[in-house]
Design an enzyme around this catalytic site. Structure first.
Site, PDB file in Angstrom:
ATOM      1  N   CYS A 142       0.823  -1.214   0.000  1.00  0.00           N
ATOM      2  CA  CYS A 142       0.000   0.000   0.000  1.00  0.00           C
ATOM      3  C   CYS A 142       0.860   1.268   0.000  1.00  0.00           C
ATOM      4  CB  CYS A 142      -0.982  -0.033   1.167  1.00  0.00           C
ATOM      5  SG  CYS A 142      -2.370   1.122   0.944  1.00  0.00           S
ATOM      6  N   HIS A 234      -4.377  -5.068  -0.139  1.00  0.00           N
ATOM      7  CA  HIS A 234      -4.277  -5.633   1.212  1.00  0.00           C
ATOM      8  C   HIS A 234      -4.863  -7.033   1.235  1.00  0.00           C
ATOM      9  CE1 HIS A 234      -2.837  -2.125   3.452  1.00  0.00           C
ATOM     10  NE2 HIS A 234      -3.628  -1.388   2.708  1.00  0.00           N
ATOM     11  N   GLU A 236      -3.860  -9.326   2.908  1.00  0.00           N
ATOM     12  CA  GLU A 236      -3.739  -9.864   4.264  1.00  0.00           C
ATOM     13  C   GLU A 236      -4.920  -9.472   5.156  1.00  0.00           C
ATOM     14  OE1 GLU A 236      -2.224  -5.663   4.614  1.00  0.00           O
ATOM     15  OE2 GLU A 236      -2.186  -7.265   3.116  1.00  0.00           O
TER      16      GLU A 236
END
Length: 598
Positions: A142, A234, A236
């Site tokens: 990011c 993202h 995760e």
């Protein structure tokens, strides 16, 4: 296989609930395997939440992984327990002498702040430089992906009119081993206020954009060698991470739309559907397996950042090729040492400059011999002198045209055109033949604003005509160490008397090999006009294919069978240190070419 993490970092019931298998340092030390060493630079305010998310993604492979958590020493986040940070996290000073197989640098909620105004920007830049030299593959997530592109490539970001917020569908723009096994479309959770347009990457052939949308900008970019992975999303994230962000923004009276493609029917009152987890797990597994585990050296201390790049005569045959070479060199910061050949053929009926110079040296020898012959041969002497002048003029015009196209006429008049007076008066064939590389290196050095280092000052031959490897290595380390950006002419060196001594044809390969050996380079790039080593001659066989990978013995067999793909003597120096050779195409820099290593 387990993650090796500090005791009490995460409570046991959480690890069990998340199916994260861990091992303590003491147990791992008793196992006869080398775990991957991975550093996680955690810039997020909710440290524990980010730790758990990333550890979950890293635990989905069969690899044993040792984790070091890293924090910013120059900034203490308000939402984190400083006592816990100091107990479980390391600082740059703690890791600066380490080598890592991989590193993850997270995002941070500071994307609208100018980089130079961020409190820990100087410290983060130090870590960026550390990663370039001491980490085999680094993933930037990011905000840190944008910050890294700005630091390494000077690629800036733009601020979006609205928050880029939701789970976005992306098309796979090209095949790449980091997205091996992906469907043609895949989903990535995204939460940011800034973006980078795909057009920003057009001048950087070393960067491959794998996913991008007009409304989000790029989402996944890698360098061709996968040493850097820029992940703008993202994968995760937990199931409710975007939901919690949405509720937080509403509570702060921010104008925020619900995350798109996230809630069922896009209704925040309905359930959340997780549709990114399989792609995310595959992405992290591919990164660890194909980009880290299969590529990083077993002896982790041998990870290096410096490289030597050699460009053949076909790569530098005219000003247009010079421009391509400049773009290739400047597309990576670590292309510090450049080895060049003399200009090659521009078209089928054209001649190579070295062939012209060899012919010219023969004429010079004839001229000098003829001067000692009887007066009856004066007519022949005059003829040879006329031919010599024509050939000198032909060669001079070739180099002058390159200089003029590159706007280097003043440099030509001040430093280069006088070389032809030396050629005209020389009776040394090796000096004359070497001037093609010399002049080409001079022009490229000026064009790149690099230092010019004459090969005669760093490559030395002994009294038997063999390269003095020890003396040459010492000179290379000393002189190139003082000139971080340098262009070196290939093909020749000097003897104990300071006279020019040339290698056999193709000797620029040997020059680059010697420099890569002396500098302990990780990679020796050999740029030419074909996509690596081919199964047959592509000029006569349209079905010729590139051989993607070879070992040194296979390369030697190909050379011994008559293929003029690489100078045979140039293999031994790089082989002795297992330096990877890459045969690449200047006219198709995105092609992977041929990789040679044991």
């Amino acid at each position: 296989m387990p993650l090796i993490i500090p005791k009490d970092l995460i409570v046991e019931d959480v690890l069990e609930r998340e199916n994260i298998f861990t091992m303590r340092d003491s147990s791992a030390a008793q196992q006869d395997i080398r775990p991957l060493n991975i550093a996680i630079v955690n810039l997020m305010p909710k440290k524990e939440e980010t730790e758990l998310q990333l550890l979950r993604m890293l635990s989905n492979t069969a690899l044993q992984i040792n984790i070091d958590l890293v924090r910013m020493e120059s900034y203490n986040p308000e939402n984190s327990d400083l006592k816990r940070l100091k107990a479980f996290y390391k600082t740059y000073d703690d890791i600066k002498n380490n080598k890592y197989d991989a590193m993850i640098i997270t995002g941070a909620p500071i994307e609208t702040i100018a980089y130079e105004k961020i409190k820990y920007w100087d410290e983060l830049k130090t870590i960026f430089e550390f990663a370039k030299e001491n980490v085999y593959s680094t993933m930037f997530i990011c905000w840190s992906a944008q910050a890294a592109l700005y630091h390494y490539y000077n690629i800036g970001h733009k601020v979006s009119d609205h928050k880029i917020f939701g789970v976005f569908e992306f098309d796979k723009l090209k095949d790449n081993k980091i997205i091996k096994g992906f469907d043609d479309t895949f989903l990535i959770p995204t939460s940011r206020h800034t973006y980078v347009n795909i057009e920003e990457f057009e001048d950087y052939p070393d960067l491959e954009v794998l996913a991008s949308r007009e409304d989000t900008g790029v989402s996944l970019v890698t360098t061709k060698d996968h040493r850097f992975v820029f992940n703008f999303g993202h994968w995760e994230y937990d199931k409710d991470t975007l939901h919690n962000e949405y509720i937080r923004d509403l509570s702060q009276s921010k104008k925020i739309a619900p995350p798109i493609n996230y809630y069922e029917d896009n209704d925040p009152k309905k359930d959340i559907k997780i549709r990114w987890r399989s792609a995310g797990n595959l992405f992290f597994s591919n990164w660890l397996n194909y980009c880290v585990y299969q590529e990083t050296p077993y002896a982790i201390d041998t990870i290096k950042g410096k490289s030597v790049s050699k460009f053949g005569g076909s790569s530098l045959k005219d000003a247009g090729q010079f421009a391509k070479v400049k773009k290739i060199i400047f597309s990576k910061d670590d292309r510090d040492v450049i080895v060049v050949s003399a200009p090659g053929r521009r078209f089928k009926s054209d001649t190579k400059i070295t062939d012209e110079l060899i012919s010219l040296s023969e004429k010079n020898k004839n001229i000098i011999d003829l001067k000692n012959i009887m007066k009856s041969l004066e007519d022949d002497l005059k003829t040879q002198e006329i031919y010599r002048e024509l050939q000198l003029e032909k060669i001079k015009k070739r180099f002058l045209s390159i200089a003029e196209d590159l706007k280097l006429e003043d440099f030509w008049n001040e430093e280069l055109k006088f070389v032809f007076d030396e050629i005209k008066e020389s009776n040394s064939p090796e000096f004359i033949v070497s001037r093609g590389e010399y002049l080409n290196a001079k022009l490229l050095a000026k064009y790149l604003d690099y230092d010019f280092i004459d090969a005669k000052d760093i490559i030395f031959f002994d009294e038997h005509g063999h390269v003095d490897l020890e003396k040459s290595s010492e000179a290379i380390k000393k002189i190139i160490g003082e000139n971080k950006k340098a262009v070196v002419p290939g093909f020749y060196g000097s003897n104990g008397s300071g006279d020019i001594v040339t290698f056999s044809r193709g000797g620029s390969d040997y020059t680059g090999s010697l420099i890569a050996y002396a500098l302990d380079s990780s990679v020796y790039e050999n740029w030419t006009d074909v996509n690596g080593i081919m199964t047959s001659d592509p000029k006569s066989d349209p079905n010729a294919k590139t051989i993607n990978k070879l070992n040194y013995s296979q390369l030697k067999d190909i050379i011994d069978n008559g293929a003029e793909v690489y100078q045979g003597d140039a293999i031994d120096p790089v082989k002795s240190k297992n330096i990877t050779i890459k045969i690449l195409n200047t006219n198709d820099p995105e092609n992977g070419g041929t990789i040679i290593k044991d």
